[in-house]
Each structure stands twice: as structure tokens, then as C-alpha cells.
Design a protein around this motif. Structure first.
Motif, short mmCIF file in Angstrom:
data_model
loop_
_atom_site.label_atom_id
_atom_site.label_comp_id
_atom_site.label_asym_id
_atom_site.label_seq_id
_atom_site.Cartn_x
_atom_site.Cartn_y
_atom_site.Cartn_z
N VAL A 163 0.83 -1.02 0.25
CA VAL A 163 0.38 -0.30 -0.05
C VAL A 163 1.20 1.13 -0.22
CG1 VAL A 163 -1.71 1.12 1.43
CG2 VAL A 163 -2.01 -1.36 1.42
N PHE A 185 -7.02 -4.05 -3.85
CA PHE A 185 -6.16 -4.12 -2.35
C PHE A 185 -7.82 -4.67 -1.21
CE2 PHE A 185 -2.89 -0.76 -2.95
CZ PHE A 185 -1.89 -1.58 -2.89
N VAL A 222 -6.15 -7.04 1.36
CA VAL A 222 -5.59 -6.32 2.49
C VAL A 222 -6.33 -6.06 3.58
CG1 VAL A 222 -4.45 -4.31 2.89
CG2 VAL A 222 -3.71 -5.74 0.50
#
Length: 234
Positions: free
Chosen positions: A139, A157, A162
Motif C-alpha cells: 500500500v 487491495f 488487505v
């Protein structure tokens, strides 16, 4: 997941689901970035009218607008115009973290199960392991790389699992330089020859260079993290 979930019919269903979600995001991007159905100046004026609460209101509104794919630089420039380079940078950074968290949450809800289904159990588990080990810095690195819009990346993501805390922390770390850059440019829009504007451009150049280097290192690290069997299989 059981093997029964990986039939051709279920695979097609997951592909359609992800396709619909991607089409929705593309439509949203077209409406807000091309057709500009949201009047950003009117929103900015409304927020300015809230007085002392304006910075907090702008953080919340900008976070949601960013998740709706309103371009981040436009929102950051508006923050600079309203609050100046110092307060505006913190407002922009708060909004950026909010956008990342909201987008990742929606991406996780809409695409997580389908992404895992299309990857298959073994590969999905390997991706999960990579996310656990490198998700935060992925990230951070994405925020440094120029030309990659933050909100669409956050949706991806989220779909790949994530965690939200990694999205929030990674966005805070990785977005700080660009938050200053776009906010400072917005604050100096009336005089782009001012030292503040030159400083913003210099920070952008340094950030872009670091981002390109970090992306290269991350790609090499990802490849080194794969086993010979995985490399052959791909």
C-alpha cells in the motif's frame, strides 16, 4: 472452500460478479471525472459555510467523494484553497486515509470471495500469505508510484484481502508526500511561481523517483518469495 465451489458454473458466476463490479466503478469514474456530475466547487462552498467545523466536514466529505472516484488531486487542491498548505495537508491526509479505508472495505465486500474463487484455494492461500507479509508496504509503495489512482487501487487491495488497518496505516505513510504536493499547489494556485509551488514540484519529483525504485524492489521481492514450483506453474 470446498471443491464443489470451483465448478465451471461457479467460476463463470464469479467472473460475472467481478465484471459487474468493475463496470460499476468505470461508470462512476466516467460520471464524476469526465461528465463531472458532482460540482466540486459547490461542495467546497457548502463546506466553507460550516465555519470552524469545516476541516472535519471536508475530511468526511472528501473521503466519500474519493471513494466515489472523484480525482484525489482535485479534492486536495480544494483543501489547499480552503485551509492553506499547513492545515490543508492534514485535512487532505485524513481524507485520503478515509477514502482508502472505505474503498478497501467495499472492495472486500464486493470482490473478496470472487477473487479467491478465481485464484483457487492454493493460489489464494499463497496470495494471503504475501498480503500478510507485505500488504502494508504494498500500500505504501502504491501511494508513491505516480499515475496509479488511489481509490481504484484501494478497491483492488480490498478484494485481495488487505486488512483495513494496513490500508489506513499504509495510506497515511505513503500518501503524506502527495498530500502536501497537491494541497500546496492548490493553496498557491494564484501564484504558481511562489516558492511553495516549487517546493511541491520538488517533493513530487522525489516521491516519483522513490516510488519507481520501491516498485522495482517490491516486484523483485515478490518474485524471490515464490518457490520454483510456483514459478514453473505460472
Amino acid at each position: 472452500m470446498s471443491d464443489a465451489e470451483y465448478t465451471p458454473e461457479s467460476r463463470r458466476r464469479h467472473i460475472v460478479r467481478l465484471g459487474v463490479f468493475a463496470a460499476f466503478l468505470l461508470t462512476m469514474f466516467y460520471l464524476v471525472a469526465v461528465e463531472r456530475i458532482i460540482d466540486i466547487e459547490a461542495v467546497r462552498d457548502m463546506i466553507a459555510a460550516t465555519g470552524p467545523a469545516a476541516p472535519l466536514v471536508y475530511v468526511l466529505a472528501s473521503a466519500l467523494l474519493g471513494a466515489a472516484l472523484v480525482p484525489g488531486p482535485i479534492l486536495a487542491a480544494g483543501s489547499g484553497l480552503l485551509f492553506g498548505p499547513l492545515v490543508g495537508t492534514f485535512v487532505t491526509l485524513g481524507a485520503t486515509v478515509g477514502t482508502a479505508t472505505v474503498s478497501a472495505f467495499l472492495g472486500r465486500r464486493a470482490g473478496r470471495s470472487s477473487a479467491r474463487a478465481l485464484l483457487g484455494p492454493d493460489r489464494a492461500d499463497r496470495v494471503d500469505e504475501q498480503v500478510r507479509r507485505r500488504g502494508l508496504w504494498a500500500v505504501v509503495g502504491q501511494r508513491f508510484v505516480p499515475g496509479i489512482p488511489d481509490a481504484p487501487a484501494s478497491y483492488v487491495f480490498g478484494a485481495f484481502g488487505v486488512p483495513l488497518w494496513q490500508m489506513a496505516v499504509g495510506s497515511f505513510i505513503g500518501s503524506a508526500p502527495r498530500a502536501f504536493v497537491y494541497t500546496a499547489l492548490g493553496a498557491s494556485i494564484g501564484d504558481l511561481s511562489a516558492p511553495l509551488a516549487y517546493s511541491a514540484v520538488a517533493v513530487w519529483c522525489v516521491t516519483a523517483t522513490v516510488g519507481a525504485f520501491a516498485a522495482h524492489r517490491s516486484l523483485r521481492g515478490w518474485r524471490r518469495g515464490r518457490t520454483p514450483t510456483e514459478s514453473t506453474a505460472s
